[in-house]
Design a protein around this motif. Structure first.
Motif, PDB file in Angstrom:
ATOM      1  N   ARG A  85      -1.523  73.436  66.327  1.00 51.02           N
ATOM      2  CA  ARG A  85      -0.356  74.217  65.965  1.00 51.02           C
ATOM      3  C   ARG A  85      -0.720  75.595  65.398  1.00 51.02           C
ATOM      4  NH1 ARG A  85       5.269  71.584  67.025  1.00 51.02           N
ATOM      5  NH2 ARG A  85       4.586  70.136  68.271  1.00 51.02           N
ATOM      6  N   GLN A  86      -0.216  76.695  65.695  1.00 52.33           N
ATOM      7  CA  GLN A  86      -0.799  77.919  65.117  1.00 52.33           C
ATOM      8  C   GLN A  86       0.552  78.127  64.139  1.00 52.33           C
ATOM      9  OE1 GLN A  86      -1.459  80.729  67.997  1.00 52.33           O
ATOM     10  NE2 GLN A  86      -1.982  82.234  66.710  1.00 52.33           N
ATOM     11  N   LEU A  87       0.247  78.575  62.834  1.00 54.27           N
ATOM     12  CA  LEU A  87       1.255  78.960  61.790  1.00 54.27           C
ATOM     13  C   LEU A  87       1.410  80.502  61.974  1.00 54.27           C
ATOM     14  CD1 LEU A  87       0.047  75.915  60.774  1.00 54.27           C
ATOM     15  CD2 LEU A  87       0.520  76.812  58.550  1.00 54.27           C
ATOM     16  N   ASN A  89      -0.836  84.550  62.983  1.00 51.85           N
ATOM     17  CA  ASN A  89      -2.135  84.966  63.511  1.00 51.85           C
ATOM     18  C   ASN A  89      -3.590  84.499  63.183  1.00 51.85           C
ATOM     19  OD1 ASN A  89      -0.822  85.970  65.655  1.00 51.85           O
ATOM     20  ND2 ASN A  89      -0.992  87.966  64.859  1.00 51.85           N
ATOM     21  N   ASN A  90      -3.355  83.859  61.712  1.00 48.17           N
ATOM     22  CA  ASN A  90      -4.501  83.563  61.188  1.00 48.17           C
ATOM     23  C   ASN A  90      -4.673  81.804  60.802  1.00 48.17           C
ATOM     24  OD1 ASN A  90      -5.476  86.248  60.526  1.00 48.17           O
ATOM     25  ND2 ASN A  90      -4.170  86.484  58.956  1.00 48.17           N
ATOM     26  N   GLN A  91      -3.534  81.294  60.619  1.00 46.37           N
ATOM     27  CA  GLN A  91      -3.630  79.865  60.283  1.00 46.37           C
ATOM     28  C   GLN A  91      -3.500  78.860  61.187  1.00 46.37           C
ATOM     29  OE1 GLN A  91      -1.647  79.739  55.727  1.00 46.37           O
ATOM     30  NE2 GLN A  91      -0.697  81.095  57.116  1.00 46.37           N
ATOM     31  N   TRP A  92      -3.910  77.940  60.985  1.00 49.89           N
ATOM     32  CA  TRP A  92      -3.695  76.598  62.152  1.00 49.89           C
ATOM     33  C   TRP A  92      -3.590  75.229  61.268  1.00 49.89           C
ATOM     34  CZ3 TRP A  92      -4.303  78.181  67.159  1.00 49.89           C
ATOM     35  CH2 TRP A  92      -4.679  79.446  67.551  1.00 49.89           C
ATOM     36  N   ALA A  93      -3.064  74.523  61.878  1.00 52.24           N
ATOM     37  CA  ALA A  93      -2.783  73.005  61.728  1.00 52.24           C
ATOM     38  C   ALA A  93      -3.487  72.320  62.983  1.00 52.24           C
ATOM     39  CB  ALA A  93      -1.450  72.775  61.560  1.00 52.24           C
ATOM     40  N   VAL A  99      -0.521  63.497  61.629  1.00 54.73           N
ATOM     41  CA  VAL A  99       0.359  64.553  61.681  1.00 54.73           C
ATOM     42  C   VAL A  99      -0.493  65.819  61.029  1.00 54.73           C
ATOM     43  CG1 VAL A  99       2.220  65.923  60.535  1.00 54.73           C
ATOM     44  CG2 VAL A  99       2.429  63.304  61.171  1.00 54.73           C
ATOM     45  N   ALA A 100      -0.445  66.834  61.757  1.00 58.18           N
ATOM     46  CA  ALA A 100      -1.536  67.962  61.358  1.00 58.18           C
ATOM     47  C   ALA A 100      -0.890  68.853  60.232  1.00 58.18           C
ATOM     48  CB  ALA A 100      -1.852  68.785  62.933  1.00 58.18           C
ATOM     49  N   SER A 101      -1.539  69.465  59.526  1.00 58.23           N
ATOM     50  CA  SER A 101      -1.064  70.408  58.699  1.00 58.23           C
ATOM     51  C   SER A 101      -2.142  71.551  58.304  1.00 58.23           C
ATOM     52  CB  SER A 101      -0.602  69.916  57.056  1.00 58.23           C
ATOM     53  OG  SER A 101      -1.561  69.280  56.500  1.00 58.23           O
ATOM     54  N   ARG A 102      -1.707  72.525  57.612  1.00 57.03           N
ATOM     55  CA  ARG A 102      -2.947  73.406  57.472  1.00 57.03           C
ATOM     56  C   ARG A 102      -4.175  72.761  56.656  1.00 57.03           C
ATOM     57  NH1 ARG A 102      -2.918  78.686  53.199  1.00 57.03           N
ATOM     58  NH2 ARG A 102      -4.978  79.493  53.844  1.00 57.03           N
ATOM     59  N   ALA A 654       6.858  80.150  76.934  1.00 65.87           N
ATOM     60  CA  ALA A 654       7.298  79.953  75.455  1.00 65.87           C
ATOM     61  C   ALA A 654       8.065  81.027  74.744  1.00 65.87           C
ATOM     62  CB  ALA A 654       6.233  79.189  74.593  1.00 65.87           C
ATOM     63  N   GLY A 655       7.413  82.331  75.041  1.00 63.79           N
ATOM     64  CA  GLY A 655       8.053  83.374  74.443  1.00 63.79           C
ATOM     65  C   GLY A 655       7.765  83.363  72.943  1.00 63.79           C
ATOM     66  N   SER A 656       8.606  83.878  72.323  1.00 58.20           N
ATOM     67  CA  SER A 656       8.383  83.971  70.740  1.00 58.20           C
ATOM     68  C   SER A 656       8.935  82.749  70.203  1.00 58.20           C
ATOM     69  CB  SER A 656       9.454  84.876  70.244  1.00 58.20           C
ATOM     70  OG  SER A 656       9.322  85.160  68.777  1.00 58.20           O
ATOM     71  N   HIS A 657       8.020  81.933  69.779  1.00 62.36           N
ATOM     72  CA  HIS A 657       8.417  80.457  69.241  1.00 62.36           C
ATOM     73  C   HIS A 657       7.752  80.105  67.973  1.00 62.36           C
ATOM     74  CE1 HIS A 657       4.770  79.931  71.202  1.00 62.36           C
ATOM     75  NE2 HIS A 657       4.331  78.853  70.719  1.00 62.36           N
ATOM     76  N   ILE A 658       8.124  78.870  67.386  1.00 66.17           N
ATOM     77  CA  ILE A 658       7.685  78.391  66.218  1.00 66.17           C
ATOM     78  C   ILE A 658       6.769  77.219  66.421  1.00 66.17           C
ATOM     79  CG2 ILE A 658       8.156  77.717  63.792  1.00 66.17           C
ATOM     80  CD1 ILE A 658      10.614  79.213  63.892  1.00 66.17           C
ATOM     81  N   GLU A 659       5.892  77.255  65.990  1.00 61.85           N
ATOM     82  CA  GLU A 659       5.072  76.079  66.315  1.00 61.85           C
ATOM     83  C   GLU A 659       4.838  75.023  65.077  1.00 61.85           C
ATOM     84  OE1 GLU A 659       1.220  76.842  68.051  1.00 61.85           O
ATOM     85  OE2 GLU A 659       1.990  77.914  69.884  1.00 61.85           O
ATOM     86  N   TYR A 660       5.110  75.649  63.818  1.00 68.27           N
ATOM     87  CA  TYR A 660       5.017  74.967  62.699  1.00 68.27           C
ATOM     88  C   TYR A 660       6.233  75.315  61.836  1.00 68.27           C
ATOM     89  CZ  TYR A 660       2.631  72.475  58.832  1.00 68.27           C
ATOM     90  OH  TYR A 660       2.397  71.570  57.767  1.00 68.27           O
ATOM     91  N   GLY A 661       7.199  74.619  61.449  1.00 68.41           N
ATOM     92  CA  GLY A 661       8.488  74.820  60.843  1.00 68.41           C
ATOM     93  C   GLY A 661       8.700  74.105  59.548  1.00 68.41           C
ATOM     94  N   VAL A 662       7.472  73.322  59.307  1.00 68.62           N
ATOM     95  CA  VAL A 662       7.671  72.457  57.790  1.00 68.62           C
ATOM     96  C   VAL A 662       7.721  73.435  56.678  1.00 68.62           C
ATOM     97  CG1 VAL A 662       6.578  70.945  56.455  1.00 68.62           C
ATOM     98  CG2 VAL A 662       6.409  70.973  59.019  1.00 68.62           C
ATOM     99  N   THR A 663       8.716  73.241  55.726  1.00 70.51           N
ATOM    100  CA  THR A 663       8.816  74.209  54.832  1.00 70.51           C
ATOM    101  C   THR A 663       8.624  73.486  53.489  1.00 70.51           C
ATOM    102  OG1 THR A 663      11.167  73.335  54.622  1.00 70.51           O
ATOM    103  CG2 THR A 663      10.799  75.261  55.852  1.00 70.51           C
ATOM    104  N   GLN A 664       8.220  72.118  53.528  1.00 72.19           N
ATOM    105  CA  GLN A 664       7.914  71.564  52.102  1.00 72.19           C
ATOM    106  C   GLN A 664       6.637  72.063  51.487  1.00 72.19           C
ATOM    107  OE1 GLN A 664       9.013  70.147  55.024  1.00 72.19           O
ATOM    108  NE2 GLN A 664      10.355  68.518  54.587  1.00 72.19           N
TER     109      GLN A 664
END
Length: 685
Positions: A85-87, A89-93, A99-102, A654-664
């Protein structure tokens, strides 16, 4: 080289070896199917991927080239069962079977067997990892535990990026990519021979990229400036010895949005800044054939990473030494090895993090063995092994494994395994204290006071490491089946993993500290009551107290009717189920279900044209996003023997979309991921 054929056999036995450059018109069926290639990560020696008793997936150099990807994380999007999952243009999970996270802590990532593991975060900085894609021989991904061979923290899987021997990269290579979000991504490499027994390559890379189009909570700033240089030397003095030395350095300046507690409000503040990081690696390997049945290998490597970003400054370096021996005697194969790792991690004191014990030097050492016996040659194999390893945080850890492989016919296998793996706590969990989003008074007290300045006050809150935290033990049961018939292959794997001593966060509000506040309020002294809040704090403590069950499976069907066309479809399903003690919550991920569908096609349109497309459908409730389907498509044109062009379109549909929306997550703010189009020109002489 006195006997090229003998030397080739030796190299195939214990090391990656390639035979051809990856031109569009120079492909072979086995490489394209990626099912009958030789792999090394699953057994620490070369063997057929088809005959491997593990859930392994191989990305061939042809697929990497055709995909139009510009980075390793983009390449990994093609692996069924791998969560990428792409956070921004730089960060990835990135992870698998979890469960993937950064900062995913249970996925071991290596380049040619050199670990990139960082003990502080137990993770990989994907955004600063640069490996020239044109110099990758293949990427081996093991879904499932790999701790018995590769050490701790490989509970969920192993990614081993295997680069080409420099004998296969002679000549000049250059490529330039530019597009809607990339100003320039340029690579240049030159390789040649030194005498009759040594080859080399040197390379350089520069990248300058724009920010995303749209942020989630604030304007995106995720620009990229990156410069890399590197070299590799391979030498083969005679038929019995082979070695190589490789090293590289990458300097990155990345824009990122952050979230963290930086002032007296005790609330997360959103801000932007630059992340500057320098990564340097050097590695030397020496392989020796003792006889036609025995080989030995010694590998020495050094890694240094320096990073500076808002409120954090990190200095990390590690030294690794690995020795291993493989030998075969009739139906018996035996492998053993020892390893040592020294790590030094220094973090400057900051608003975010401070350490209780100043534990910044770690040692890890141990060894492994595995014995494989063929009860019925080419039909029934049994493997038993274990790794025993000592670390400074939790002491001795053992990771045993048993595998059974049954091959009723030459074109199908059934395999099963039982294994135990360990995840050693990161220094954040063991040694450090973090300032996190403050808890509001009204969320703690049984009733509100009716005074906004008190009810809405955010109390200073810490997430505290614990030096009594244990290693997480995972017991995995895996079952797999492979079938190959003419021009199609089936690969099925199922797993069930029970983990204990999983880290959780225990909330300790320390209600007694609010008694003076209540007493002052009862006496009508509101202002003094507010003042008392400035001296209160709430601690979240990390404990090893949860049980976790993960289960699911992957199925991949590959079809290659001709050299002009091949396709692959895959489905992956994973469940993540916690058993939490009362009053605690999960530290990594949460109860969730993840489903993925993959479809890849690689089509030769006429002799000089190739069309490569990947469709991914992602459905998960672990990332607080909508489901999405993304199409990446690349048209490659081999203009002549020296020039190629490619048009690369990503994230279509997909258009403009969010792949990682975790806010915690503290310190992580994602952006929208957009469609992009790029043009790439490649020259080889």
């Amino acid at each position: 080289m006195s006997n090229p054929k003998k030397c080739l056999c030796f190299l195939c036995f214990i090391s990656p070896f390639v035979a051809a450059e990856d031109k569009i018109d120079d492909l072979d069926l086995e490489s394209l199917m990626s099912m009958d290639v030789q792999v090394t990560s699953a057994m620490k020696r070369s063997q057929s991927a088809f005959d491997t008793a593990a859930s392994i997936y191989v990305l061939s150099k042809e697929r990497i080239t055709h995909s139009g990807a510009t980075s390793v994380p983009e390449v990994l999007k093609m692996v069924p069962g791998l969560i990428v999952r792409q956070l921004d243009n730089n960060q990835w999970a990135i992870s698998t079977r979890g469960v993937a996270s950064r900062f995913a802590s249970k996925m071991l990532v290596m380049i040619d067997g050199q670990s990139l593991y960082t003990p502080k975060f137990a993770a990989v900085y994907w955004e600063t990892l640069n490996v020239p894609l044109y110099d990758i021989e293949r990427i081996e991904v093991i879904r499932g535990q790999g701790g018995q061979l590769w050490g701790s923290n490989a509970n969920n899987g192993v990614i081993n990026i295997i680069t080409k021997n420099s004998i296969d990269t002679r000549g000049f290579h250059a490529d330039v990519t530019a597009g809607s979000q990339i100003n320039i991504d340029a690579n240049v490499r030159y390789g040649g021979d030194i005498g009759s027994s040594t080859s080399y390559r040197i390379y350089g890379h520069v990248k300058d990229a724009n920010e995303s189009d749209k942020g989630i909570e604030m304007p995106p700033v995720d620009t990229t400036e990156q410069y890399s240089i590197g070299a590799r030397f391979d030498f083969t003095p005679n038929d019995d010895w082979f070695g190589f030395i490789q090293g590289d350095m990458t300097d990155s300046t990345l824009g990122q949005n952050y979230r963290g507690v930086v002032d007296d409000s005790n609330e997360n503040t959103k801000f932007s800044g630059k992340f500057k990081r320098t990564d340097a690696r050097i590695m030397a390997r020496l392989e020796h054939r003792l006889s036609s049945e025995a080989n030995q290998m010694l590998q020495i490597s050094w890694l240094q990473q320096n990073g500076t970003q808002e409120y954090l400054e990190e200095h990390f370096h590690s030294f690794d030494a690995d020795y291993q021996m493989n030998f075969i005697y009739n139906a018996f194969k035996f492998d053993w090895g020892v390893n040592y790792r020294y790590s030094k991690i220094k973090f400057e004191e900051s608003l975010f993090i401070h350490s209780d014990k100043n534990l910044d030097e770690l040692e890890q050492y141990g060894g492994f063995f595995q014995a494989e016996y063929s009860f019925i040659p080419d039909v029934l194999n049994f493997t038993l092994g274990s790794r025993i390893e000592h670390n400074d945080l939790t002491g001795w850890e053992s990771q045993p494994l048993a595998k059974l492989l049954y091959k009723p016919q030459s074109n199908q296998i059934i395999w099963g395994s039982v294994s135990q793996s360990s995840r050693i706590p990161s220094l954040i969990e063991f040694n450090d204290n973090y300032s996190i989003q403050g808890i509001q008074v009204s969320d703690i007290l049984p009733t509100t006071t009716g005074i906004a300045a008190i009810d809405e006050y955010h109390i200073k809150t810490f997430l505290n490491g614990n030096d009594q935290v244990k290693s997480e033990k995972s017991l995995s049961y895996e079952l797999g089946y492979r079938y190959s018939q003419d021009n199609w292959n089936l690969d099925l794997s199922l797993y069930h993993t029970d983990s204990k001593d999983v880290v959780v966060i225990d909330v300790n509000p320390n209600i007694e500290q609010f008694f003076p506040l209540m007493a002052l309020l009862q006496a009508g002294q509101v202002l003094p009551a507010i003042e008392t809040l400035k001296t209160t704090s709430i601690n979240f403590d990390i404990l090893s107290a949860a049980d976790l069950t993960t289960q699911g499976g992957d199925i991949v069907l590959s079809w290659l009717p001709s050299e002009m066309f091949n396709a692959e479809i895959g489905y992956s399903y994973n469940e993540f189920d916690y058993k939490l003690p009362e009053g605690t919550f999960a530290a990594i991920g949460r109860d969730s279900t993840t489903k993925q569908v993959f479809l890849k096609t690689d089509l030769h349109v006429f002799e000089q044209h190739n069309l490569f497309a990947t469709i991914r459908f992602e459905d998960s409730d672990a990332y607080e996003t909508d489901n999405y389907t993304a199409l990446d498509i690349t048209w490659n044109w081999s203009i002549n023997d020296n020039w190629e062009a490619a048009i690369i379109a990503k994230n279509l549909i997909a258009g403009s979309h969010i792949e990682y929306g975790v806010t915690q997550d503290t310190y992580t703010l994602a952006n929208y991921i957009d469609e992009t189009i790029s043009l790439k020109i490649t020259a080889e002489f």
